[in-house]
Design a protein around this motif. Structure first.
Motif, PDB file in Angstrom:
ATOM      1  N   GLU A 377      -9.564 -58.370 -21.409  1.00 50.34           N
ATOM      2  CA  GLU A 377      -9.134 -57.027 -21.816  1.00 50.34           C
ATOM      3  C   GLU A 377      -9.132 -56.828 -23.325  1.00 50.34           C
ATOM      4  OE1 GLU A 377      -8.324 -54.732 -19.741  1.00 50.34           O
ATOM      5  OE2 GLU A 377      -9.093 -55.509 -18.151  1.00 50.34           O
ATOM      6  N   GLY A 378      -8.740 -57.775 -23.964  1.00 51.95           N
ATOM      7  CA  GLY A 378      -8.639 -57.768 -25.407  1.00 51.95           C
ATOM      8  C   GLY A 378      -9.875 -57.386 -25.996  1.00 51.95           C
ATOM      9  N   VAL A 379     -11.175 -58.032 -25.582  1.00 51.87           N
ATOM     10  CA  VAL A 379     -12.272 -57.549 -26.161  1.00 51.87           C
ATOM     11  C   VAL A 379     -12.740 -56.124 -25.592  1.00 51.87           C
ATOM     12  CG1 VAL A 379     -15.016 -57.989 -25.683  1.00 51.87           C
ATOM     13  CG2 VAL A 379     -13.171 -59.847 -26.001  1.00 51.87           C
ATOM     14  N   ARG A 380     -12.371 -55.603 -24.466  1.00 47.06           N
ATOM     15  CA  ARG A 380     -12.520 -54.275 -24.125  1.00 47.06           C
ATOM     16  C   ARG A 380     -11.649 -53.441 -24.876  1.00 47.06           C
ATOM     17  NH1 ARG A 380     -15.199 -53.733 -19.311  1.00 47.06           N
ATOM     18  NH2 ARG A 380     -15.416 -55.487 -17.925  1.00 47.06           N
ATOM     19  N   ARG A 381     -10.519 -53.723 -25.445  1.00 45.19           N
ATOM     20  CA  ARG A 381      -9.693 -52.979 -26.260  1.00 45.19           C
ATOM     21  C   ARG A 381     -10.548 -52.677 -27.597  1.00 45.19           C
ATOM     22  NH1 ARG A 381      -5.183 -55.419 -23.730  1.00 45.19           N
ATOM     23  NH2 ARG A 381      -5.112 -56.694 -25.463  1.00 45.19           N
ATOM     24  N   GLN A 382     -10.907 -53.933 -27.939  1.00 45.67           N
ATOM     25  CA  GLN A 382     -11.717 -53.864 -29.349  1.00 45.67           C
ATOM     26  C   GLN A 382     -12.890 -53.031 -29.224  1.00 45.67           C
ATOM     27  OE1 GLN A 382     -10.824 -55.061 -32.274  1.00 45.67           O
ATOM     28  NE2 GLN A 382      -8.795 -55.990 -31.647  1.00 45.67           N
TER      29      GLN A 382
END
Length: 725
Positions: A377-382
């Motif tokens: 999820e963090g990568v998708r937000r980035q």
């Protein structure tokens, strides 16, 4: 030495005044020359018009003399024999003769001189020539002049101008007295006139001329000063000649020339007052322009004064700018502001560069995480924060190997290939290696990317090798595409294994794929199945990993799909999708063989359909042109770009006849229709159905029907006349 403060307003005044003075001077000179030229043209035109009127009047006066001559010539009573017989008629003729004096204002007197004698017929009475001439204003004064004049009058055969004194001239007309056919000149009609009368007549008709006026009759001076050059000008009738000294006008008949000498200085006697007016107008114009320029300069200078007052606090404290003009003070203030802005811009540029480097590093790290499958999820937000859109139906990784270090220009150019159907992100993964992640809406778009990257590298003079990974349908499967891109051999290693074939710029597992594609193009089913088996055996020998085998099979399917589109025989997506999920090598061999067989079947159906369509087009062409002279088997071959053998085969397939037989059948059937029309001859019928000569038509018709055209027509005519009962 202290520099005096010079206001920019003064510079404005000087600039505008200079421009205004130059403009006024130019306008004044232009007006002056235009005015002088217009005056000269107007005066010359007026003088020319007056001279034309006078020349036309002189022609009219000359016609009056000719009228008198014609009336006397037509009157036989003026013959000497008639005058000697009857004195009563002489009195009557004298009365009529005296009336001619009122015809013209130019002649002061006139008389009729009889040739071969010294007698004349004048207004008052019949005299001897010497007595008459001495009685009219002393035309001649000496006896020698009388003899000279008598000889001249006896020799005249055409209209002549004679000088009889300093101011006297005579225009002499030969007169033929007697019947209409008489050719002998019996007398001459003489008109006596003063030279001054001609000038008076011109002045009375056209007004007093400004310059010296001269009148010439057939080159001879009638009045005015003599000028040989003017009198000999070859002017056409009614023409006008002018230069800086003379104006010369030819009469409508061409008999007279009127020349007027232009006075010294031209017709500009009133030019002095005109110049004064022009100078006054120019001075007033200059004053008005200067006043307008002053007001404009002051208005334009007002913003400068206000701006100079606003920037006074920004001037250097050392007082170096206090004595400068307003513009110089504004310049000092702008320099200070510019220096401060440069410092701020440099600081901002440094900060932006640092921020860009940090953003590029973060972008590279996030894409590496995606490449390795770390999709949290963090990568998708980035990805959303960095505006990296990786939402598509298909994904593919392209590995780029550089000869030296990675070229940033190529990476930026690759990303510019993105559009609404494909998105590409290129980034560094090593010192000499980079990767490009592609997100596609259609799977076929993945095939052309390597070729585009190669063209970009060639344009930028960079050595780049591109390896394509397998196409996946989910972002989480990106490592598989990355892994297959890394495992593909280099092009040079493939060349050592055998002659390669490049398809769409991608790596081909071995030479058997190129052979298989050629077999499909040529329709060789047996050879194609053989090469397919050899290709699958080669793949299983080279790669033991099932994942790598699927990657290679995916490339093979991609090449076959591309070829099917090229041949316009598409392969359905579900046919290729079922093959890629195989779990055993025997299954892929079976499924690929079945796919190749179906592709050959569709190609056979397509070729048969195209051949049938082509044969129908050839037949339609023959139906339209069979009755023309220039149709031939060779022309059909050129029109349809086929051999004559193919043309014959196509015609036979749809008609059951050869080309020659089919054309003959059409022509004979048309000939039988035309033979039913009695108004058409056999020659006309042969021309209408495309035969060059009638003998060829008769021979062909008899060969086809057993009868000649004439016999066939007679047979048909006899059949129609038989009573059906």
């Amino acid at each position: 030495m202290t520099r005096n403060k010079v206001s920019s307003l003064i510079m404005y005044y000087l600039s505008y005044i200079s421009v205004a003075l130059i403009g006024c001077a130019a306008i004044g000179i232009a007006i002056f020359f235009l005015s002088v030229s217009e005056l000269r043209n107007t005066a010359e035109h007026a003088e020319s018009t007056q001279l034309q009127i006078a020349a036309q009047d002189l022609d009219t006066q000359l016609k009056v003399f000719e009228t008198i001559r014609d009336e006397i010539s037509s009157n036989s009573f003026y013959r000497t024999s008639y005058l000697a017989q009857n004195k009563y008629h002489e009195v009557e003729l004298l009365h009529n003769f005296a009336q001619y004096n009122s015809y013209s204002v130019l002649s002061s007197d006139y008389f009729l001189f009889y040739r071969g004698t010294d007698s004349v017929f004048a207004r008052e009475a019949k005299y001897e020539l010497d007595y008459y001439l001495s009685s009219i204003n002393r035309v001649v004064t000496e006896e020698s002049e009388l003899h000279t004049l008598t000889r001249a009058l006896n020799l005249i055969s055409d209209v002549t101008l004679l000088e009889t004194g300093a101011n006297k001239i005579m225009i002499v007309y030969p007169v033929r007295l007697g019947s209409a056919g008489t050719t002998q000149i019996a007398a001459v009609l003489c008109f006596v006139m003063d030279r001054s009368v001609w000038l008076e007549r011109v002045f009375s008709v056209s007004g007093k001329q400004t310059g010296s006026l001269s009148i010439y009759y057939h080159g001879e001076r009638l009045a005015g000063p003599q000028n040989t050059a003017i009198s000999q000008l070859p002017l056409e009738k009614g023409a006008i000649y002018s230069d800086k000294n003379w104006i010369v006008v030819s009469s409508p008949s061409g008999d007279f020339l009127l020349s007027e000498q232009i006075p010294p200085g031209g017709w500009y006697s009133g030019l002095s007052s005109f110049r004064v007016i022009i100078l006054a107008m120019g001075a007033i114009s200059v004053l008005l322009v200067l006043l307008a320029m002053y007001l404009i300069a002051r208005k334009n200078h007002a913003p400068i004064r206000r701006l100079a007052a606003q920037v006074r606090d920004m001037l250097p404290r050392d007082g170096s700018a206090d004595e400068a003009s307003e513009l110089r003070q504004i310049e000092f203030a702008l320099q200070q502001t510019h220096q401060q802005n440069n410092l701020n811009q440099q600081l901002l540029a440094d900060q932006m560069k640092l921020l860009t480097e940090q953003s590029d590093l973060l972008r590279q790290q996030v894409l590496l995480l995606v490449l390795n499958g770390n999709i949290s999820e963090g990568v998708r937000r980035q990805l959303t924060t960095l505006h990296l859109s990786l939402n598509g139906a298909y994904y593919c990784v392209y590995l780029l190997h550089f000869g030296e270090t990675v070229e940033p220009d190529i990476l930026r150019s690759i990303e510019k290939l993105s559009d609404e159907d494909a998105t590409l992100y290129a980034f560094r993964v090593g010192e000499q290696q980079a990767a490009a992640i592609g997100c596609f809406a259609v799977e076929d778009l993945t095939d052309g990317i390597p070729k585009l990257i190669q063209e970009i590298s060639s344009a930028l003079n960079c050595d780049v090798t591109v390896q394509k990974g397998m196409v996946v349908d989910a972002l989480e499967k990106m490592p598989a595409s990355y892994y297959t891109a890394q495992c593909k051999p280099d092009t040079k290693q493939e060349e050592q294994a055998g002659p390669p074939r490049q398809a769409s710029g991608e790596w081909i597992p071995c030479r058997f794929l190129a052979m298989l594609l050629d077999d499909i193009r040529s329709g060789n089913r047996e050879a194609g199945l053989t090469h397919l088996q050899l290709l699958l055996t080669d793949i299983q020998t080279r790669y033991t990993s099932l994942m790598l085998q699927r990657s290679v099979v995916a490339d093979i399917l991609s090449e076959m799909v591309r070829l099917s589109h090229e041949l316009e025989v598409p392969i359905l997506p579900e046919e290729t999708g079922a093959i890629l999920v195989y779990q055993h090598s025997s299954a892929v061999c079976r499924d690929l063989s079945a796919l190749v067989n179906r592709l050959f079947d569709r190609l056979d159906e397509q070729r048969a359909r195209l051949a049938s369509d082509r044969a129908m087009r050839i037949r339609q062409y023959i139906d339209q042109h069979a009755l023309t002279y220039d149709i031939s088997l060779q022309k059909l071959a050129e029109v349809f770009q086929l051999s004559t053998k193919q043309i014959n085969n196509d015609i036979r397939s749809v008609t059951g006849m050869t080309y020659k037989g089919y054309v003959l059948d059409i022509r004979i059937r048309k000939a039988t229709e035309l033979l039913a029309q009695p108004s058409l001859s056999v020659v006309q019928i042969s021309e209408r159905i495309g035969y060059v000569d009638v003998s060829s038509f008769i021979k062909a018709f008899q060969s086809a029907t057993g009868l000649t055209p004439a016999a066939y027509r007679r047979a048909q005519s006899a059949a129609t006349t038989i009573d059906p009962i």
